[in-house]
Design a protein around this motif. Structure first.
Motif, mmCIF file in Angstrom:
data_model
loop_
_atom_site.group_PDB
_atom_site.id
_atom_site.type_symbol
_atom_site.label_atom_id
_atom_site.label_comp_id
_atom_site.label_asym_id
_atom_site.label_seq_id
_atom_site.Cartn_x
_atom_site.Cartn_y
_atom_site.Cartn_z
ATOM 1 N N ARG A 285 0.848 -1.155 0.004
ATOM 2 C CA ARG A 285 0.031 -0.030 0.019
ATOM 3 C C ARG A 285 0.790 1.315 0.174
ATOM 4 N N LEU A 286 1.876 1.051 0.874
ATOM 5 C CA LEU A 286 2.828 2.438 0.833
ATOM 6 C C LEU A 286 3.500 2.722 -0.499
ATOM 7 N N THR A 287 3.849 1.466 -1.258
ATOM 8 C CA THR A 287 4.632 1.718 -2.538
ATOM 9 C C THR A 287 3.693 2.119 -3.592
ATOM 10 N N ALA A 288 2.283 1.507 -3.594
ATOM 11 C CA ALA A 288 1.345 2.259 -4.408
ATOM 12 C C ALA A 288 0.847 3.958 -4.111
ATOM 13 N N ALA A 289 0.880 4.076 -2.997
ATOM 14 C CA ALA A 289 0.708 5.535 -2.638
ATOM 15 C C ALA A 289 1.665 6.249 -3.127
ATOM 16 N N ALA A 290 3.022 6.039 -2.742
ATOM 17 C CA ALA A 290 4.220 6.618 -3.378
ATOM 18 C C ALA A 290 4.165 6.849 -4.802
ATOM 19 N N ALA A 291 3.835 5.585 -5.504
ATOM 20 C CA ALA A 291 3.580 5.801 -6.762
ATOM 21 C C ALA A 291 2.827 6.954 -7.715
ATOM 22 N N LEU A 292 1.693 7.143 -6.665
ATOM 23 C CA LEU A 292 0.542 7.797 -7.254
ATOM 24 C C LEU A 292 1.057 9.303 -7.268
ATOM 25 N N VAL A 293 2.063 9.724 -6.393
ATOM 26 C CA VAL A 293 2.690 11.158 -6.366
ATOM 27 C C VAL A 293 3.018 11.618 -8.028
ATOM 28 N N PRO A 294 3.890 10.877 -8.684
ATOM 29 C CA PRO A 294 4.036 11.376 -9.961
ATOM 30 C C PRO A 294 2.900 11.425 -11.251
ATOM 31 N N VAL A 295 1.823 10.587 -10.708
ATOM 32 C CA VAL A 295 0.720 10.404 -11.661
ATOM 33 C C VAL A 295 -0.445 11.550 -11.433
ATOM 34 N N VAL A 296 -0.288 11.892 -10.266
ATOM 35 C CA VAL A 296 -1.014 13.158 -9.931
ATOM 36 C C VAL A 296 -0.927 14.379 -10.933
ATOM 37 N N PRO A 297 0.529 14.738 -11.124
ATOM 38 C CA PRO A 297 0.530 15.801 -12.148
ATOM 39 C C PRO A 297 0.119 15.401 -13.541
ATOM 40 N N LEU A 298 0.299 14.265 -14.041
ATOM 41 C CA LEU A 298 -0.429 13.626 -15.223
ATOM 42 C C LEU A 298 -1.976 13.916 -15.490
ATOM 43 N N LEU A 299 -2.626 13.314 -14.275
ATOM 44 C CA LEU A 299 -3.958 13.504 -14.317
ATOM 45 C C LEU A 299 -4.359 15.247 -14.421
ATOM 46 N N VAL A 300 -3.698 15.974 -13.534
ATOM 47 C CA VAL A 300 -3.879 17.390 -13.785
ATOM 48 C C VAL A 300 -3.814 18.056 -15.099
ATOM 49 N N ALA A 301 -2.766 17.327 -15.869
ATOM 50 C CA ALA A 301 -2.242 17.995 -17.197
ATOM 51 C C ALA A 301 -3.455 17.491 -18.310
ATOM 52 N N PHE A 302 -4.040 16.312 -18.027
ATOM 53 C CA PHE A 302 -4.748 15.811 -19.086
ATOM 54 C C PHE A 302 -6.309 15.711 -18.794
ATOM 55 N N VAL A 303 -6.725 16.480 -17.760
ATOM 56 C CA VAL A 303 -8.283 16.371 -17.377
ATOM 57 C C VAL A 303 -9.040 17.282 -18.202
ATOM 58 N N PRO A 304 -8.494 18.220 -18.486
ATOM 59 C CA PRO A 304 -9.105 19.228 -19.849
ATOM 60 C C PRO A 304 -9.396 18.382 -21.137
ATOM 61 N N ALA A 305 -8.574 17.785 -21.284
ATOM 62 C CA ALA A 305 -8.564 16.879 -22.692
ATOM 63 C C ALA A 305 -9.407 15.881 -22.606
ATOM 64 N N LEU A 306 -9.444 14.906 -21.320
ATOM 65 C CA LEU A 306 -10.352 14.045 -21.269
ATOM 66 C C LEU A 306 -11.794 14.424 -20.945
ATOM 67 N N ARG A 307 -11.966 15.757 -20.260
ATOM 68 C CA ARG A 307 -13.438 16.137 -20.292
ATOM 69 C C ARG A 307 -13.667 16.651 -21.703
ATOM 70 N N ALA A 308 -13.038 17.147 -22.561
ATOM 71 C CA ALA A 308 -13.388 17.555 -24.037
ATOM 72 C C ALA A 308 -13.665 16.366 -24.817
#
Length: 310
Positions: A285-308
């Motif tokens: 669980r700790l390993t997976a939680a840490a792996a989410l840290v660099p994933v969040v910026p990707l989500l922020v970057a692609f949210v407008p495109a995914l919504r469109a």
């Protein structure tokens, strides 16, 4: 045009909050390998935020960049990002690009310095431990040096070698020498030298950024804990703890005055306290939680495109 701003705010938030959470965590010394992974994810997340913010700022400032970045994208996706020339977009893009170039330069300098130090130490080894007739350079992974100070270190490179002094051989008893060898081999197998180079380059390049200084300090501390665990799993905690005492007792590290090796008593205490490891489930669980840290910026970057597109 909010995406670059959101990414910069996310980078600042990660740089402030994540190190504090890791400093307060009670599992870092129990699971140093997971802690190493968590710190790498935090720093990767901060750098990724800056890289993505630079990209979108450049796309906002210059039509040529925007055309290349969104060339295969539908018109609705481009409109979703609301990119347009603003007074600060070009400044932000240039500043972040300079930061990226400076980071690469610092890493290159750190690697060059490390190679210079390694070459110098190998030249010293040739002088202090000359080759015997018929002996080939780099054939032995273990080099014994005549010396009155007990010491042992791993010399990385194309032909890595473990160097140990005769004083250390006299002080280390039984399986303690094997434990020291296992400790140094743990460093080599996990390529801890690269972690130290990267953390040192970031801290030297950006001394005003606390997260990079904390990253460097924690890497120097945690890699030793991880190597201690490698040795303790093979030869026992008591064996490697006694070996640390024998190698560092004459350096005054166990006295009341602070020394550059002040972390050694903490390592010995950690080994002797023998706190149990976390369960496999919690480590996952700790390993997976840490792996989410660099994933969040990707989500922020692609949210407008995914919504469109949605």
């Amino acid at each position: 045009m909010m995406v670059p701003v959101a990414l910069l705010l996310l980078a600042a938030l990660t740089a402030v909050v994540a190190p504090r959470l890791l400093a307060r965590a009670d599992w870092v010394e129990r699971e140093p390998v997971v802690a190493l992974w968590a710190w790498q994810c935090v720093v990767a997340g901060v750098l990724l935020c800056c890289a993505l913010s630079m990209t979108f700022s450049a796309a906002s400032a210059w039509q040529a960049v925007r055309g290349h970045l969104f060339a295969p994208a539908p018109r609705g996706v481009v409109e979703a990002y609301a990119l347009g020339p603003t007074p600060w977009a070009a400044v932000t893009a240039v500043a972040l690009a300079c930061g990226g170039v400076w980071t690469a330069a610092m890493l290159t300098r750190e690697i060059a310095r490390a190679r210079t130090r390694r070459t110098k130490r190998r030249a010293e080894l040739v002088v202090r431990a000359p080759l015997l007739p018929g002996e080939e350079p780099g054939a032995d992974r273990l080099v014994v040096l005549e010396g009155e100070r007990p010491d042992a270190w791993w010399l990385p490179g194309a032909a890595p070698q473990l160097v140990i002094t005769t004083a250390a051989l006299r002080r280390l008893k039984g399986r303690q020498l094997d434990a020291v060898l296992a400790h140094e081999q743990g460093h080599a197998q996990a390529r801890h030298d690269w972690l130290l180079h990267c953390s040192g380059a970031l801290a030297a390049g950006f001394p005003q950024v606390p997260v990079f200084a904390a990253f460097r300090d924690e890497m120097h501390r945690i890699v030793e804990l991880a190597a201690d665990d490698v040795a303790s799993r093979r030869f026992g905690r008591l064996t490697i703890a006694l070996a640390l005492v024998e190698l560092n007792e004459e350096r005054g590290v166990f006295g009341p005055c602070p020394t550059p090796q002040a972390h050694v008593p903490q390592r010995v205490h950690r080994l002797l306290s023998a706190r149990p490891r976390l369960t496999a489930g919690r480590r996952l669980r700790l390993t997976a939680a840490a792996a989410l840290v660099p994933v969040v910026p990707l989500l922020v970057a692609f949210v407008p495109a995914l919504r469109a597109l949605g």
